[in-house]
Structures are given as C-alpha cells and as structure tokens.
Write a protein that holds these residues in place. Structure first.
Motif, PDB file in Angstrom:
ATOM      1  N   MET A   1       0.804  -1.197   0.018  1.00  0.00           N
ATOM      2  CA  MET A   1       0.012   0.076   0.171  1.00  0.00           C
ATOM      3  C   MET A   1       1.040   1.410  -0.095  1.00  0.00           C
ATOM      4  O   MET A   1       1.835   1.359   0.751  1.00  0.00           O
ATOM      5  CB  MET A   1      -0.824  -0.190   1.295  1.00  0.00           C
ATOM      6  CG  MET A   1      -1.880   1.235   1.259  1.00  0.00           C
ATOM      7  SD  MET A   1      -2.473   1.448   3.033  1.00  0.00           S
ATOM      8  CE  MET A   1      -0.990   2.347   3.693  1.00  0.00           C
ATOM      9  N   THR A   2       0.485   2.169  -0.852  1.00  0.00           N
ATOM     10  CA  THR A   2       1.326   3.203  -0.831  1.00  0.00           C
ATOM     11  C   THR A   2       0.172   4.741  -1.113  1.00  0.00           C
ATOM     12  O   THR A   2      -0.734   4.451  -1.709  1.00  0.00           O
ATOM     13  CB  THR A   2       2.149   3.575  -2.244  1.00  0.00           C
ATOM     14  OG1 THR A   2       2.887   2.385  -2.359  1.00  0.00           O
ATOM     15  CG2 THR A   2       3.100   4.775  -2.157  1.00  0.00           C
ATOM     16  N   ILE A   3       0.528   5.776  -0.351  1.00  0.00           N
ATOM     17  CA  ILE A   3      -0.125   6.928  -0.430  1.00  0.00           C
ATOM     18  C   ILE A   3       0.720   8.181  -0.930  1.00  0.00           C
ATOM     19  O   ILE A   3       1.700   8.245  -0.474  1.00  0.00           O
ATOM     20  CB  ILE A   3      -0.659   7.488   0.987  1.00  0.00           C
ATOM     21  CG1 ILE A   3      -1.666   6.255   1.379  1.00  0.00           C
ATOM     22  CG2 ILE A   3      -1.399   8.772   0.752  1.00  0.00           C
ATOM     23  CD1 ILE A   3      -2.354   6.507   2.852  1.00  0.00           C
ATOM     24  N   LYS A   4       0.379   8.687  -1.972  1.00  0.00           N
ATOM     25  CA  LYS A   4       0.958   9.861  -2.884  1.00  0.00           C
ATOM     26  C   LYS A   4       0.066  10.631  -3.466  1.00  0.00           C
ATOM     27  O   LYS A   4      -1.045  10.613  -3.658  1.00  0.00           O
ATOM     28  CB  LYS A   4       1.906   9.209  -3.617  1.00  0.00           C
ATOM     29  CG  LYS A   4       1.442   8.438  -4.854  1.00  0.00           C
ATOM     30  CD  LYS A   4       2.492   7.903  -5.712  1.00  0.00           C
ATOM     31  CE  LYS A   4       1.876   7.116  -6.966  1.00  0.00           C
ATOM     32  NZ  LYS A   4       2.897   6.483  -7.942  1.00  0.00           N
ATOM     33  N   GLU A   5       0.743  11.892  -3.757  1.00  0.00           N
ATOM     34  CA  GLU A   5      -0.093  12.965  -4.352  1.00  0.00           C
ATOM     35  C   GLU A   5      -0.358  12.305  -5.786  1.00  0.00           C
ATOM     36  O   GLU A   5       0.501  11.966  -6.438  1.00  0.00           O
ATOM     37  CB  GLU A   5       0.701  14.251  -4.346  1.00  0.00           C
ATOM     38  CG  GLU A   5      -0.021  15.454  -4.674  1.00  0.00           C
ATOM     39  CD  GLU A   5       0.664  16.788  -4.420  1.00  0.00           C
ATOM     40  OE1 GLU A   5       0.553  17.834  -5.072  1.00  0.00           O
ATOM     41  OE2 GLU A   5       1.379  16.884  -3.350  1.00  0.00           O
ATOM     42  N   VAL A   6      -1.622  12.825  -6.169  1.00  0.00           N
ATOM     43  CA  VAL A   6      -1.725  12.443  -7.666  1.00  0.00           C
ATOM     44  C   VAL A   6      -2.477  13.493  -8.437  1.00  0.00           C
ATOM     45  O   VAL A   6      -2.634  14.564  -7.755  1.00  0.00           O
ATOM     46  CB  VAL A   6      -2.912  11.144  -7.667  1.00  0.00           C
ATOM     47  CG1 VAL A   6      -2.327   9.931  -7.231  1.00  0.00           C
ATOM     48  CG2 VAL A   6      -4.128  11.495  -6.990  1.00  0.00           C
ATOM     49  N   SER A   7      -2.893  13.438  -9.766  1.00  0.00           N
ATOM     50  CA  SER A   7      -3.517  14.422 -10.524  1.00  0.00           C
ATOM     51  C   SER A   7      -4.952  14.410 -10.446  1.00  0.00           C
ATOM     52  O   SER A   7      -5.619  13.350 -10.120  1.00  0.00           O
ATOM     53  CB  SER A   7      -2.995  14.238 -12.022  1.00  0.00           C
ATOM     54  OG  SER A   7      -3.597  13.229 -12.634  1.00  0.00           O
ATOM     55  N   ILE A   8      -5.561  15.315 -10.590  1.00  0.00           N
ATOM     56  CA  ILE A   8      -7.075  15.605 -10.577  1.00  0.00           C
ATOM     57  C   ILE A   8      -7.536  14.480 -11.873  1.00  0.00           C
ATOM     58  O   ILE A   8      -8.499  13.683 -11.375  1.00  0.00           O
ATOM     59  CB  ILE A   8      -7.470  16.896 -10.971  1.00  0.00           C
ATOM     60  CG1 ILE A   8      -9.043  17.065 -10.784  1.00  0.00           C
ATOM     61  CG2 ILE A   8      -6.971  17.502 -12.527  1.00  0.00           C
ATOM     62  CD1 ILE A   8      -9.635  16.695  -9.460  1.00  0.00           C
ATOM     63  N   ASP A   9      -6.729  14.327 -12.782  1.00  0.00           N
ATOM     64  CA  ASP A   9      -7.342  13.473 -13.895  1.00  0.00           C
ATOM     65  C   ASP A   9      -7.349  11.933 -13.444  1.00  0.00           C
ATOM     66  O   ASP A   9      -8.119  11.098 -13.529  1.00  0.00           O
ATOM     67  CB  ASP A   9      -6.501  13.588 -15.172  1.00  0.00           C
ATOM     68  CG  ASP A   9      -6.654  14.949 -15.920  1.00  0.00           C
ATOM     69  OD1 ASP A   9      -7.943  15.583 -15.705  1.00  0.00           O
ATOM     70  OD2 ASP A   9      -5.669  15.263 -16.356  1.00  0.00           O
ATOM     71  N   GLN A  10      -6.463  11.731 -12.316  1.00  0.00           N
ATOM     72  CA  GLN A  10      -6.240  10.270 -11.986  1.00  0.00           C
ATOM     73  C   GLN A  10      -7.437  10.117 -11.014  1.00  0.00           C
ATOM     74  O   GLN A  10      -7.877   8.837 -10.907  1.00  0.00           O
ATOM     75  CB  GLN A  10      -4.968  10.200 -11.373  1.00  0.00           C
ATOM     76  CG  GLN A  10      -3.692   9.888 -12.042  1.00  0.00           C
ATOM     77  CD  GLN A  10      -2.531   9.872 -11.199  1.00  0.00           C
ATOM     78  OE1 GLN A  10      -2.105  10.970 -10.836  1.00  0.00           O
ATOM     79  NE2 GLN A  10      -2.073   8.445 -11.151  1.00  0.00           N
TER      80      GLN A  10
END
Length: 133
Positions: A1-10
């Motif tokens: 499991m990983t948490i990270k910043e993503v783009s709005i499109d994702q």
C-alpha cells in the motif's frame, strides 16, 4: 500500500464511480480542483481510494473522499484519511472540515470530527458539516 499525491485526472473516475455513478464525470468536479492537493492510496499499482484537500489559511477542507466499493471495509479509506490528518497537522492547520453524507458521519467521528448545526441537501442526499479543531 502506498499513499501519494496524484493528479486530478487520476482521481475523477473514482470520484464518479463511487459517489455519483449515474452522473457525468463533470458533476464530480469542484471549482477549486486545480488549486487542490489530491491524494491517492494505491494497492499494488491500483488506485483504490482518493481525497482532495483545499487549504485556506489555517483551515483545510477535504472533499470527494471515495474508496472503490470492492476495497471498502478493509481499512484503506481510514489509512488515507489518517494520512491527510497527519499531513495537515504538520502544516499547523487549526481547523479541518468536510461536508459529510449524514449516513457516513459515524465514520468521521472515529477520527475526532464532530458534527455542526450546518446541514444541507444535494441531489436527494442529506449532508452535515463536520469539523476537527
């Protein structure tokens, strides 16, 4: 499991699928999306839970918190929300709030959030403003 910043499109497809599957994808956009910080929780390589954070001075609102149905009840959403609270605490945010579906208020109370007197209805759903100070 990983948490990270993503783009709005994702995150838009998950927002739509979980929250408003019968609406067009534009329905799950919010005007501030381009200014938000969007986070995603991945299981292996799969994005399964998302949330967007909007910081205004010493306050932050999280919006459009959604976990894919097949991953609900497994603790992934809780891990993502705790990550957000820790992230905002590091930034010395004094008030965190959200518009919660009334049916989900108990979930947010587990994180120390309290209901306010502010309620509203959208598309037949009842909401309450919840906060943590």
């Amino acid at each position: 499991m990983t948490i990270k910043e993503v783009s709005i499109d994702q995150i838009l497809p998950i927002r739509q699928q979980v929250m408003w599957p019968d609406k067009h994808i534009d329905f799950v956009r919010v005007p501030e999306d381009e200014n938000g910080i969007h986070f995603g929780l991945f299981v292996k390589e799969n994005l399964v839970s998302v949330v967007s954070v909007f910081i205004h001075g010493q306050e932050a609102q999280f919006r459009k918190f959604a976990t894919l149905e097949q991953f609900q009840g497994k603790g992934y959403g809780s891990k993502l929300l705790q990550y957000i609270f820790d992230f905002l605490e590091e930034k010395s945010i004094s008030r965190i709030w959200c518009n919660a579906r009334i049916s989900k208020a108990g979930f947010y109370q587990k994180f120390g959030m309290t209901t306010t007197a502010a309620t509203f209805e959208k598309e037949g759903m009842e909401y309450v403003v919840m906060e943590k100070i």
